[in-house]
Design a protein around this motif. Structure first.
Motif, PDB file in Angstrom:
ATOM      1  N   ILE A 140       0.869  -1.180   0.000  1.00 45.88           N
ATOM      2  CA  ILE A 140       0.000   0.000   0.000  1.00 45.88           C
ATOM      3  C   ILE A 140       0.902   1.225   0.000  1.00 45.88           C
ATOM      4  O   ILE A 140       1.860   1.305   0.785  1.00 45.88           O
ATOM      5  N   THR A 141       0.609   2.173  -0.873  1.00 44.66           N
ATOM      6  CA  THR A 141       1.448   3.353  -1.045  1.00 44.66           C
ATOM      7  C   THR A 141       0.904   4.524  -0.234  1.00 44.66           C
ATOM      8  O   THR A 141      -0.293   4.833  -0.288  1.00 44.66           O
ATOM      9  N   ASP A 142       1.793   5.168   0.535  1.00 42.40           N
ATOM     10  CA  ASP A 142       1.447   6.370   1.317  1.00 42.40           C
ATOM     11  C   ASP A 142       0.200   6.133   2.162  1.00 42.40           C
ATOM     12  O   ASP A 142      -0.732   6.952   2.176  1.00 42.40           O
ATOM     13  N   PHE A 143       0.172   5.026   2.879  1.00 39.45           N
ATOM     14  CA  PHE A 143      -0.993   4.678   3.690  1.00 39.45           C
ATOM     15  C   PHE A 143      -1.054   5.576   4.922  1.00 39.45           C
ATOM     16  O   PHE A 143      -0.072   5.733   5.647  1.00 39.45           O
ATOM     17  N   GLY A 144      -2.207   6.170   5.151  1.00 40.20           N
ATOM     18  CA  GLY A 144      -2.404   7.064   6.284  1.00 40.20           C
ATOM     19  C   GLY A 144      -2.947   8.404   5.829  1.00 40.20           C
ATOM     20  O   GLY A 144      -3.359   8.570   4.688  1.00 40.20           O
ATOM     21  N   ASN A 145      -2.961   9.371   6.779  1.00 36.90           N
ATOM     22  CA  ASN A 145      -3.542  10.692   6.530  1.00 36.90           C
ATOM     23  C   ASN A 145      -4.940  10.550   5.932  1.00 36.90           C
ATOM     24  O   ASN A 145      -5.258  11.132   4.895  1.00 36.90           O
ATOM     25  N   CYS A 146      -5.767   9.763   6.605  1.00 34.70           N
ATOM     26  CA  CYS A 146      -7.105   9.479   6.090  1.00 34.70           C
ATOM     27  C   CYS A 146      -8.038   9.204   7.264  1.00 34.70           C
ATOM     28  O   CYS A 146      -7.606   8.951   8.396  1.00 34.70           O
ATOM     29  N   SER A 147      -9.338   9.281   6.977  1.00 36.40           N
ATOM     30  CA  SER A 147     -10.305   8.855   7.991  1.00 36.40           C
ATOM     31  C   SER A 147     -10.195   7.345   8.166  1.00 36.40           C
ATOM     32  O   SER A 147      -9.724   6.630   7.283  1.00 36.40           O
ATOM     33  N   ILE A 148     -10.653   6.852   9.310  1.00 33.26           N
ATOM     34  CA  ILE A 148     -10.618   5.411   9.557  1.00 33.26           C
ATOM     35  C   ILE A 148     -11.480   4.687   8.526  1.00 33.26           C
ATOM     36  O   ILE A 148     -11.108   3.620   8.028  1.00 33.26           O
ATOM     37  N   MET A 149     -12.607   5.282   8.156  1.00 33.79           N
ATOM     38  CA  MET A 149     -13.484   4.646   7.170  1.00 33.79           C
ATOM     39  C   MET A 149     -12.793   4.551   5.813  1.00 33.79           C
ATOM     40  O   MET A 149     -12.868   3.519   5.137  1.00 33.79           O
ATOM     41  N   ASP A 150     -12.112   5.619   5.393  1.00 33.24           N
ATOM     42  CA  ASP A 150     -11.399   5.574   4.116  1.00 33.24           C
ATOM     43  C   ASP A 150     -10.271   4.546   4.172  1.00 33.24           C
ATOM     44  O   ASP A 150      -9.997   3.842   3.190  1.00 33.24           O
ATOM     45  N   GLY A 151      -9.611   4.466   5.316  1.00 31.23           N
ATOM     46  CA  GLY A 151      -8.552   3.476   5.469  1.00 31.23           C
ATOM     47  C   GLY A 151      -9.085   2.057   5.402  1.00 31.23           C
ATOM     48  O   GLY A 151      -8.458   1.166   4.807  1.00 31.23           O
ATOM     49  N   LEU A 152     -10.244   1.820   5.987  1.00 32.80           N
ATOM     50  CA  LEU A 152     -10.864   0.496   5.908  1.00 32.80           C
ATOM     51  C   LEU A 152     -11.224   0.156   4.464  1.00 32.80           C
ATOM     52  O   LEU A 152     -11.127  -0.998   4.034  1.00 32.80           O
ATOM     53  N   SER A 153     -11.645   1.163   3.702  1.00 32.12           N
ATOM     54  CA  SER A 153     -11.935   0.948   2.288  1.00 32.12           C
ATOM     55  C   SER A 153     -10.671   0.546   1.534  1.00 32.12           C
ATOM     56  O   SER A 153     -10.694  -0.362   0.683  1.00 32.12           O
ATOM     57  N   THR A 154      -9.555   1.197   1.837  1.00 29.30           N
ATOM     58  CA  THR A 154      -8.277   0.842   1.214  1.00 29.30           C
ATOM     59  C   THR A 154      -7.881  -0.589   1.569  1.00 29.30           C
ATOM     60  O   THR A 154      -7.448  -1.371   0.704  1.00 29.30           O
ATOM     61  N   ILE A 155      -8.037  -0.947   2.826  1.00 28.12           N
ATOM     62  CA  ILE A 155      -7.719  -2.307   3.265  1.00 28.12           C
ATOM     63  C   ILE A 155      -8.612  -3.321   2.560  1.00 28.12           C
ATOM     64  O   ILE A 155      -8.154  -4.384   2.113  1.00 28.12           O
ATOM     65  N   SER A 156      -9.894  -2.999   2.431  1.00 28.17           N
ATOM     66  CA  SER A 156     -10.836  -3.917   1.781  1.00 28.17           C
ATOM     67  C   SER A 156     -10.433  -4.196   0.342  1.00 28.17           C
ATOM     68  O   SER A 156     -10.415  -5.343  -0.101  1.00 28.17           O
ATOM     69  N   SER A 157     -10.108  -3.139  -0.399  1.00 28.17           N
ATOM     70  CA  SER A 157      -9.755  -3.333  -1.806  1.00 28.17           C
ATOM     71  C   SER A 157      -8.403  -4.015  -1.951  1.00 28.17           C
ATOM     72  O   SER A 157      -8.179  -4.779  -2.895  1.00 28.17           O
ATOM     73  N   SER A 158      -7.491  -3.776  -1.012  1.00 27.94           N
ATOM     74  CA  SER A 158      -6.153  -4.355  -1.106  1.00 27.94           C
ATOM     75  C   SER A 158      -6.136  -5.841  -0.789  1.00 27.94           C
ATOM     76  O   SER A 158      -5.418  -6.618  -1.430  1.00 27.94           O
ATOM     77  N   PHE A 159      -6.938  -6.247   0.197  1.00 27.79           N
ATOM     78  CA  PHE A 159      -6.864  -7.629   0.679  1.00 27.79           C
ATOM     79  C   PHE A 159      -8.058  -8.481   0.260  1.00 27.79           C
ATOM     80  O   PHE A 159      -8.150  -9.646   0.650  1.00 27.79           O
ATOM     81  N   GLY A 160      -8.967  -7.929  -0.521  1.00 29.86           N
ATOM     82  CA  GLY A 160     -10.107  -8.708  -0.977  1.00 29.86           C
ATOM     83  C   GLY A 160     -11.142  -8.966   0.105  1.00 29.86           C
ATOM     84  O   GLY A 160     -11.795 -10.016   0.112  1.00 29.86           O
ATOM     85  N   VAL A 161     -11.292  -8.005   1.027  1.00 25.71           N
ATOM     86  CA  VAL A 161     -12.344  -8.131   2.054  1.00 25.71           C
ATOM     87  C   VAL A 161     -13.699  -8.052   1.365  1.00 25.71           C
ATOM     88  O   VAL A 161     -13.950  -7.137   0.576  1.00 25.71           O
ATOM     89  N   TYR A 162     -14.582  -8.987   1.673  1.00 29.35           N
ATOM     90  CA  TYR A 162     -15.868  -9.032   0.996  1.00 29.35           C
ATOM     91  C   TYR A 162     -16.927  -8.219   1.726  1.00 29.35           C
ATOM     92  O   TYR A 162     -17.749  -7.561   1.090  1.00 29.35           O
ATOM     93  N   ALA A 163     -16.926  -8.271   3.036  1.00 29.03           N
ATOM     94  CA  ALA A 163     -17.951  -7.553   3.800  1.00 29.03           C
ATOM     95  C   ALA A 163     -17.370  -7.076   5.120  1.00 29.03           C
ATOM     96  O   ALA A 163     -16.595  -7.780   5.765  1.00 29.03           O
ATOM     97  N   ILE A 164     -17.731  -5.853   5.508  1.00 29.23           N
ATOM     98  CA  ILE A 164     -17.394  -5.315   6.822  1.00 29.23           C
ATOM     99  C   ILE A 164     -18.696  -5.195   7.598  1.00 29.23           C
ATOM    100  O   ILE A 164     -19.612  -4.484   7.179  1.00 29.23           O
ATOM    101  N   VAL A 165     -18.773  -5.908   8.711  1.00 29.58           N
ATOM    102  CA  VAL A 165     -20.027  -5.981   9.472  1.00 29.58           C
ATOM    103  C   VAL A 165     -19.780  -5.535  10.910  1.00 29.58           C
ATOM    104  O   VAL A 165     -18.964  -6.143  11.617  1.00 29.58           O
ATOM    105  N   PRO A 166     -20.458  -4.480  11.364  1.00 30.01           N
ATOM    106  CA  PRO A 166     -20.273  -4.033  12.739  1.00 30.01           C
ATOM    107  C   PRO A 166     -21.272  -4.684  13.692  1.00 30.01           C
ATOM    108  O   PRO A 166     -22.433  -4.909  13.356  1.00 30.01           O
ATOM    109  N   ASP A 167     -20.796  -5.007  14.865  1.00 29.84           N
ATOM    110  CA  ASP A 167     -21.654  -5.365  15.997  1.00 29.84           C
ATOM    111  C   ASP A 167     -21.357  -4.338  17.070  1.00 29.84           C
ATOM    112  O   ASP A 167     -20.418  -4.493  17.857  1.00 29.84           O
TER     113      ASP A 167
END
Length: 323
Positions: A140-167
């Motif tokens: 991941i290039t220049d990771f950071g300086n972002c909202s946590i939600m945007d960072g989670l989106s980057t992680i999802s696309s990078s690692f093939g996360v299919y669903a993020i589910v909160p409890d």
């Protein structure tokens, strides 16, 4: 007080927690859409109660074991009646207002836990978990300086996360295999379901992705990852190339390119159902006898009015083999 059949409102300072007594039950609606929205909408009447006065932004609503934060509250006055229309989003989305201000400059290699650990280092009031085979290593290039939600989106696309589910404040990242739950349940047109619409969209097809080495001295020759059946059926549709400026590990780059392939048109199905026991991630069978359709479908969105029975809107996506 926090029961599944009771709507509860709590002040932001947590000093007052009360059942909502002026609720217009017919207006109460829950919306869940995979990786996109999770919220409540309702109208409440001014019944002179303290709970009505608590319906202000950033106070909490509790329903069915989950906490939602009021983001919009609209006062209305008509025919001598005072109402408030409320939209409250799941407490998970409070992470839109939290940030990782540090940056790992340049290209950095992570596994998914390493990326999560860096992103959420200052978010101690939330917990995170990973379920499924998401064990690849990604750059991941220049990771950071972002909202946590945007960072989670980057992680999802990078690692093939299919669903993020909160409890509530426990956030789980799922692989597709661990999120989708096969069932023996079925939506039958003109039996337990009605008003079915099927929408095809070919604009998202990707059946060829180039992999290139961008090192100062190229480590390998450019090559393509393709889905030949898709190209034959739908024509050539290129996606954004995958770049590797680190090494000659073509297998990891090829796996990344493969995840970018979308070999068939997307198919979104929306229906109304009298069935109430519909859960996120479930796989059902859709049966439309008139068109001889019998296909596996996955629940990706649920809009429900829990106080009005037999009134649920469900959006479904089918699987590749159905084409």
């Amino acid at each position: 007080m926090y029961t599944s059949d009771k709507v509860v409102v709590r002040s932001r300072d947590q000093t007052r927690t009360l059942p909502l007594t002026g609720l217009d039950f017919s207006s109460f609606q829950t919306t869940w859409e995979k990786n996109n929205s999770y919220q409540l909408d309702f109208t409440s009447f001014d019944d002179g109660s303290e709970s009505f006065n608590l319906l202000t932004v950033e106070n909490s609503i509790f329903w069915n074991g989950q906490e939602y934060i009021i983001k919009q509250a609209t006062d209305g006055y008509a025919q001598g009646i005072h109402t408030v229309q409320v939209t409250a989003t799941h407490v998970f989305y409070q992470l839109n207002a939290r940030r990782q201000n540090n940056v790992n400059k340049g290209d950095a290699t992570y596994n998914i836990w390493g990326a999560l650990s860096f992103l959420t280092s200052d978010v101690t009031d939330y917990s995170f978990d990973v379920v499924g085979d998401l064990n690849s290593t990604q750059t991941i290039t220049d990771f950071g300086n972002c909202s946590i939600m945007d960072g989670l989106s980057t992680i999802s696309s990078s690692f093939g996360v299919y669903a993020i589910v909160p409890d509530n404040k426990h956030i789980v990242l799922y692989s597709e295999a661990n999120f989708v739950k096969a069932t023996r349940k079925a939506f039958f047109y003109q039996n337990n379901s009605s008003d079915i619409s099927l929408q095809y969209d070919s604009s998202t097809i990707v059946n060829r992705v180039q992999v290139v080495s961008t090192s100062d001295t190229p480590q390998f020759s450019p090559f393509y990852v393709t889905d030949d059946d898709s190209i034959k059926q739908w024509g050539l549709c290129d996606g954004e190339r995958v770049e590797n400026d680190k090494d000659n590990n073509t297998s990891a780059s090829a796996a990344t390119a493969k995840r970018k392939l979308v070999p068939v048109p997307s198919l979104s199905l929306t229906l109304s159902t009298q069935t109430e026991d519909v859960q996120m991630g479930e796989q059902w069978t859709l049966v439309i006898p008139e068109s001889d359709i019998k296909t596996a479908v996955q629940v990706v969105s649920i809009v429900d009015t829990p106080f009005i029975p037999h009134n649920t809107q469900v959006t479904l996506n089918n699987t590749r083999q159905n084409f």
